[in-house]
Scaffold this active site. Sequence first.
Site, PDB file in Angstrom:
ATOM      1  N   GLU A  27       0.993 -11.479  15.504  1.00  0.00           N
ATOM      2  CA  GLU A  27       2.092 -12.441  15.331  1.00  0.00           C
ATOM      3  C   GLU A  27       3.142 -12.299  16.430  1.00  0.00           C
ATOM      4  OE1 GLU A  27       2.031 -12.332  10.445  1.00  0.00           O
ATOM      5  OE2 GLU A  27       2.964 -10.696  11.556  1.00  0.00           O
ATOM      6  N   ASP A  42       2.449 -10.329   2.993  1.00  0.00           N
ATOM      7  CA  ASP A  42       3.155 -10.899   4.146  1.00  0.00           C
ATOM      8  C   ASP A  42       2.262 -11.748   5.029  1.00  0.00           C
ATOM      9  OD1 ASP A  42       1.601  -8.871   5.137  1.00  0.00           O
ATOM     10  OD2 ASP A  42       3.216  -7.781   6.132  1.00  0.00           O
TER      11      ASP A  42
HETATM   12  P1  NAD Z   1      -0.376   1.642   5.661  1.00  0.00           P
HETATM   13  O1  NAD Z   1      -1.770   1.175   5.885  1.00  0.00           O
HETATM   14  O2  NAD Z   1       0.142   2.778   6.466  1.00  0.00           O
HETATM   15  O3  NAD Z   1      -0.166   2.013   4.121  1.00  0.00           O
HETATM   16  C1  NAD Z   1      -0.640   1.244   3.055  1.00  0.00           C
HETATM   17  C2  NAD Z   1      -0.978   2.190   1.909  1.00  0.00           C
HETATM   18  O4  NAD Z   1      -1.296   1.410   0.755  1.00  0.00           O
HETATM   19  C3  NAD Z   1      -2.173   3.098   2.201  1.00  0.00           C
HETATM   20  O5  NAD Z   1      -1.811   4.443   2.037  1.00  0.00           O
HETATM   21  C4  NAD Z   1      -3.215   2.659   1.165  1.00  0.00           C
HETATM   22  O6  NAD Z   1      -4.033   3.697   0.703  1.00  0.00           O
HETATM   23  C5  NAD Z   1      -2.317   2.113   0.055  1.00  0.00           C
HETATM   24  N1  NAD Z   1      -2.950   1.203  -0.900  1.00  0.00           N
HETATM   25  C6  NAD Z   1      -3.870   0.248  -0.661  1.00  0.00           C
HETATM   26  N2  NAD Z   1      -4.208  -0.362  -1.831  1.00  0.00           N
HETATM   27  C7  NAD Z   1      -3.475   0.227  -2.795  1.00  0.00           C
HETATM   28  C8  NAD Z   1      -3.386   0.041  -4.204  1.00  0.00           C
HETATM   29  N3  NAD Z   1      -4.119  -0.867  -4.830  1.00  0.00           N
HETATM   30  N4  NAD Z   1      -2.543   0.813  -4.906  1.00  0.00           N
HETATM   31  C9  NAD Z   1      -1.789   1.769  -4.284  1.00  0.00           C
HETATM   32  N5  NAD Z   1      -1.842   1.994  -2.937  1.00  0.00           N
HETATM   33  C10 NAD Z   1      -2.688   1.229  -2.219  1.00  0.00           C
HETATM   34  O7  NAD Z   1       0.548   0.352   5.860  1.00  0.00           O
HETATM   35  P2  NAD Z   1       2.123   0.328   6.090  1.00  0.00           P
HETATM   36  O8  NAD Z   1       2.453   0.335   7.537  1.00  0.00           O
HETATM   37  O9  NAD Z   1       2.773   1.318   5.187  1.00  0.00           O
HETATM   38  O10 NAD Z   1       2.432  -1.146   5.588  1.00  0.00           O
HETATM   39  C11 NAD Z   1       2.330  -1.464   4.216  1.00  0.00           C
HETATM   40  C12 NAD Z   1       2.343  -2.971   4.052  1.00  0.00           C
HETATM   41  O11 NAD Z   1       3.628  -3.468   4.430  1.00  0.00           O
HETATM   42  C13 NAD Z   1       1.343  -3.700   4.942  1.00  0.00           C
HETATM   43  O12 NAD Z   1       0.726  -4.694   4.166  1.00  0.00           O
HETATM   44  C14 NAD Z   1       2.163  -4.307   6.045  1.00  0.00           C
HETATM   45  O13 NAD Z   1       1.602  -5.499   6.548  1.00  0.00           O
HETATM   46  C15 NAD Z   1       3.460  -4.572   5.313  1.00  0.00           C
HETATM   47  N6  NAD Z   1       4.660  -4.622   6.143  1.00  0.00           N
HETATM   48  C16 NAD Z   1       5.594  -5.538   5.799  1.00  0.00           C
HETATM   49  C17 NAD Z   1       6.781  -5.597   6.501  1.00  0.00           C
HETATM   50  C18 NAD Z   1       7.849  -6.566   6.067  1.00  0.00           C
HETATM   51  O14 NAD Z   1       8.828  -6.738   6.772  1.00  0.00           O
HETATM   52  N7  NAD Z   1       7.725  -7.165   4.902  1.00  0.00           N
HETATM   53  C19 NAD Z   1       6.996  -4.753   7.600  1.00  0.00           C
HETATM   54  C20 NAD Z   1       6.030  -3.797   7.897  1.00  0.00           C
HETATM   55  C21 NAD Z   1       4.857  -3.741   7.160  1.00  0.00           C
END
Ligand code: NAD
Length: 341
Positions: free
Chosen positions: A56, A227
């Site tokens: 993005e 997101d």
């Molecule tokens: P990450 O991959 O480091 O962590 C995600 C975690 O979620 C992993 O540890 C995984 O095992 C766990 N997980 C997956 N399915 C699960 C479930 N059903 N129950 C419990 N845990 C589960 O990712 P991250 O960098 O921590 O990002 C997390 C999310 O936030 C991503 O989807 C990312 O796109 C989003 N994000 C959003 C913003 C925003 O501004 N809204 C900014 C950054 C990241």
Amino acid sequence: MVRLIDVPTLQRFVAQRGIERVLAELADAIEAAYARWDEFDKSPRHATHFEHGVIELMPVADTRRYACKYVNGHPGNPQHGRMTVAALGILSEVESGYPILVSEMTLLTALRTAATSALVARHCARQDTTTLALIGTGAQSEFQTLAIGNERPLRQIRFYDVDPTAMEKYALNMSEQNLELVPCDSIEQAVSGADLVSVATAIKDRQSLLTPAMLHPGMHINAVGGDCPGKTELDPAVLPECDIIVEYEPQTRIEGEIQGSDHQVTEFHEIVRGRRPGRLSEDSITLFDSVGFALEDHAALNWLYEHLTRATDVDLIPDAHDPRDLFAMLQPPTYGRAASF
Ligand code: NAD
């Protein structure tokens, strides 16, 4: 010259300033930007979708500065030793169009995302919030904990991740904090009794991690991981139970929990500008449908530019002797001239 902030430079800066202070200052900077909502040229981000992820571009500008972030979302990356989210940022002067800053933005995105979650909690979560439930203890989770802890007197963190190694990592990273850490066996157990629930998982699918049965009056939900089109975290039946707060409605309608629905929402700037209350009553359930908006990156990059002045300046834009004679800069005899600029 363009200021370059690489990962080691940002690491040193945050270590010197203190991460809690950085998160608090970012929350204030983002709040100040939301208060100037009408001054920004806004648009939903440009997303290029792939089967396994998304790349993005997130542009936004006020009359002084233009910011743009490059960011990806690849939920399968951790299986290959890479992060789900990686980002780079650029800040330019509107007057000349010249870039003034190029920055790493992976760490800065985690900081600004947490600062935004905390800022919304400042306005919407109950004052007596002491228990935070974290669903997903990946890269964003510690940042979320510390930032929300700046705003509310957190005492207990109940956390759950499908991956036990992610839970161990979180517990280790948070072990020095003055918090009671409660590892949980399920989402139900984590959410039970929590005043604030932060959901930050990464699955490219429509999930139903939170269901109406898990809600209770007065709760604030911070839904960070839904997101992208086709990537949500909450059971759709949760939405009508909540007062929904979004960053920028045109983008959240495409990417957020509300994608494909017609639920009424409040844009966060309305709350910051005092036009709408953050919380209607002590018993309301508030939901921050976070997707990440460019305005937050603009605020973060500007904040960084103003405060991190000890960085390397690099020659990324040609400084031609005659601005219409760019060609001369690539002619062998001019190398000597270029060196004496
Ligand atoms: P990450 O991959 O480091 O962590 C995600 C975690 O979620 C992993 O540890 C995984 O095992 C766990 N997980 C997956 N399915 C699960 C479930 N059903 N129950 C419990 N845990 C589960 O990712 P991250 O960098 O921590 O990002 C997390 C999310 O936030 C991503 O989807 C990312 O796109 C989003 N994000 C959003 C913003 C925003 O501004 N809204 C900014 C950054 C990241």
